[in-house]
Design a protein around this motif. Structure first.
Motif, short mmCIF file in Angstrom:
data_model
loop_
_atom_site.label_atom_id
_atom_site.label_comp_id
_atom_site.label_asym_id
_atom_site.label_seq_id
_atom_site.Cartn_x
_atom_site.Cartn_y
_atom_site.Cartn_z
N ASP A 1 -25.22 -0.69 -18.73
CA ASP A 1 -24.35 0.11 -19.60
C ASP A 1 -22.94 0.18 -19.02
N ASP A 2 -21.94 0.32 -19.89
CA ASP A 2 -20.54 0.49 -19.45
C ASP A 2 -20.13 -0.58 -18.45
N PHE A 3 -20.57 -1.82 -18.68
CA PHE A 3 -20.33 -2.88 -17.70
C PHE A 3 -18.82 -3.10 -17.51
N GLY A 4 -18.41 -3.17 -16.27
CA GLY A 4 -17.00 -3.41 -15.95
C GLY A 4 -16.27 -2.14 -15.52
N THR A 5 -16.91 -0.98 -15.65
CA THR A 5 -16.24 0.26 -15.23
C THR A 5 -16.68 0.68 -13.84
N GLY A 6 -17.80 0.15 -13.39
CA GLY A 6 -18.31 0.55 -12.07
C GLY A 6 -18.13 -0.57 -11.08
N TYR A 7 -19.01 -0.57 -10.11
CA TYR A 7 -18.91 -1.57 -9.06
C TYR A 7 -20.08 -2.52 -9.26
N SER A 8 -19.79 -3.78 -9.55
CA SER A 8 -20.87 -4.75 -9.69
C SER A 8 -20.73 -5.84 -8.66
N ASN A 9 -21.81 -6.07 -7.98
CA ASN A 9 -21.89 -7.16 -7.03
C ASN A 9 -22.55 -8.31 -7.77
N LEU A 10 -21.77 -9.37 -8.03
CA LEU A 10 -22.28 -10.44 -8.89
C LEU A 10 -23.47 -11.16 -8.28
N ALA A 11 -23.46 -11.32 -6.96
CA ALA A 11 -24.60 -11.97 -6.31
C ALA A 11 -25.86 -11.14 -6.53
N LEU B 1 -29.04 1.03 -18.05
CA LEU B 1 -28.82 1.53 -16.70
C LEU B 1 -27.35 1.32 -16.36
N THR B 2 -26.74 2.26 -15.67
CA THR B 2 -25.34 2.04 -15.29
C THR B 2 -25.30 1.18 -14.03
N GLU B 3 -24.13 0.58 -13.80
CA GLU B 3 -23.96 -0.24 -12.60
C GLU B 3 -24.30 0.58 -11.36
N SER B 4 -23.81 1.82 -11.31
CA SER B 4 -24.04 2.61 -10.10
C SER B 4 -25.52 2.92 -9.90
N SER C 1 -32.78 1.56 -27.88
CA SER C 1 -32.19 1.48 -26.55
C SER C 1 -32.02 2.89 -26.00
N VAL C 2 -32.56 3.12 -24.80
CA VAL C 2 -32.61 4.46 -24.22
C VAL C 2 -31.88 4.46 -22.87
N ASN C 3 -31.03 5.44 -22.65
CA ASN C 3 -30.30 5.56 -21.38
C ASN C 3 -31.20 6.13 -20.28
N LEU C 4 -31.16 5.53 -19.12
CA LEU C 4 -31.89 6.05 -17.97
C LEU C 4 -30.90 6.47 -16.90
#
Ligand code: C2E
Ligand code: MG
Ligand code: MG
Ligand code: MG
Length: 298
Positions: free
Chosen positions: A181-191, A152-155, A117-120
């Motif tokens: 990555d780090d799900f729940g710390t950023g801004y996620s639009n569920l739709a 990938l981060t949420e942002s 698993s590689v961070n982008l």
């Protein structure tokens, strides 16, 4: 004298600030040559099944072996690499090295089916050649796309449209797994999340931290338990796998298993370390299970 003291404080503050800025610009200036001089190294951290304890994946985490400052963690230079744009080249180096290491593990331990698993960084997702870069790293290393996951981060992905969104679909189309990555710390639009071609959510450490034995002990741990429960149900509804980050205790691992997380990563399962530590772990698992079935922790 108050005024004089005040000025003195400013002078000290200015000196500290400029020392920090000099340190930052020195680091930034050293980044391009660090790539040429091969000063970056990868550590790998196990991602382990909460059901049977088998190592399913490893996350590649970059470090900088700085000639004067010693070993630097990503927090000290990834931001700078993003600002200067060098993250695109550094990220490619990380991806290629990780694919080569993962392919060596695949050839020696095919039955382990170990994923890397590689961070982008966001700048990489936006780069016009990102799909060719990933496809090239797979071809050159020989690693099957199914054994690569990109984090990938949420942002980095929320609100992605146009070419970067098409790139994510093309990467998924290659067979590469995408994780948030780090799900729940950023801004996620569920739709929006629902329309992304992702396979896995990595639950951020702070939610895991609150998981304790006797969940009603404190209001916070009870709330964290309910948040993890809700996030896992959300992931299930979206057909996604869930990895819990920063699992530090056996109690947390057990709570996460009961809450139906698939895999866990954290000091409890193993700290990040050199590739050789992963090889040794795979060797141990293969010795315990010559038939290649899942390795059960004791
Ligand atoms: P991340 O992707 O969320 O990686 C997990 C971080 O949590 C790692 O920090 C890891 O050492 C740390 N960690 C592992 N187990 C535990 C635990 O049980 N408890 C706690 N509190 N922390 C734990 P690290 O190596 O310092 O990396 C920090 C961040 O730097 C990463 O966060 C990732 O966002 C970024 N990063 C690392 N390598 C790369 C890279 O190659 N490219 C890019 N773009 N970013 C990278
Ligand atoms: Mg190196
Ligand atoms: Mg990560
Ligand atoms: Mg993370």
């Amino acid at each position: 004298w108050a005024k004089a003291e005040g000025r003195g404080r400013w002078a000290v503050w200015d000196r500290e600030r400029s020392a920090r800025e000099i340190a930052r610009s020195t680091l930034a200036a050293g980044l391009p040559t660090a790539l040429e001089r091969d000063e970056f190294v990868l550590d790998y951290q196990p991602i382990v099944s909460l059901l049977d304890g088998s190592m399913r994946a490893v996350e590649a985490l970059v470090r900088w072996q700085h000639p004067k400052l010693g070993l630097l963690g990503p927090a000290q230079f990834i931001g700078l690499a993003e600002e200067t744009g060098l993250i695109v080249q550094l990220g490619e180096w990380v991806l290629r090295q990780a694919c080569r290491d993962a392919d060596a593990w695949r050839r020696e331990f095919p039955e382990a089916r170990l994923v890397v698993s590689v961070n982008l960084a966001a700048r990489q997702v936006e780069h016009p050649a990102i799909v060719d870069m990933v496809a090239g790293a797979l071809t050159d290393s020989g690693l099957p796309a199914e054994l690569l996951q990109l984090e990938l981060t949420e942002s980095a992905v929320m609100g992605t449209a146009g070419e970067p969104l098409r790139a994510l679909h093309r990467l998924a189309g290659l067979g590469v797994g995408l994780a948030i990555d780090d799900f729940g710390t950023g801004y996620s639009n569920l739709a929006y999340l629902r329309r992304l071609p992702i396979r896995c959510l990595k639950l951020a450490g702070p939610f895991v931290e609150g998981l304790r034995e006797g969940v009603t002990e404190t209001a916070t741990s009870h709330r964290d338990e309910q948040i993890v429960d809700a996030l896992v149900r959300l992931a299930r509804a979206l057909g996604l796998l869930v990895t819990a980050e920063a699992v530090e205790t056996g109690v947390q691992a057990e709570r996460l298993r009961v809450l139906r997380c698939d895999t866990g990563q954290g000091y409890w399962f193993g700290a990040p370390g050199p590739a050789g530590e992963i090889t040794a772990r795979l060797r141990g698992a293969a010795a315990r299970n010559p038939s290649g079935t899942a390795d059960h922790r004791t």
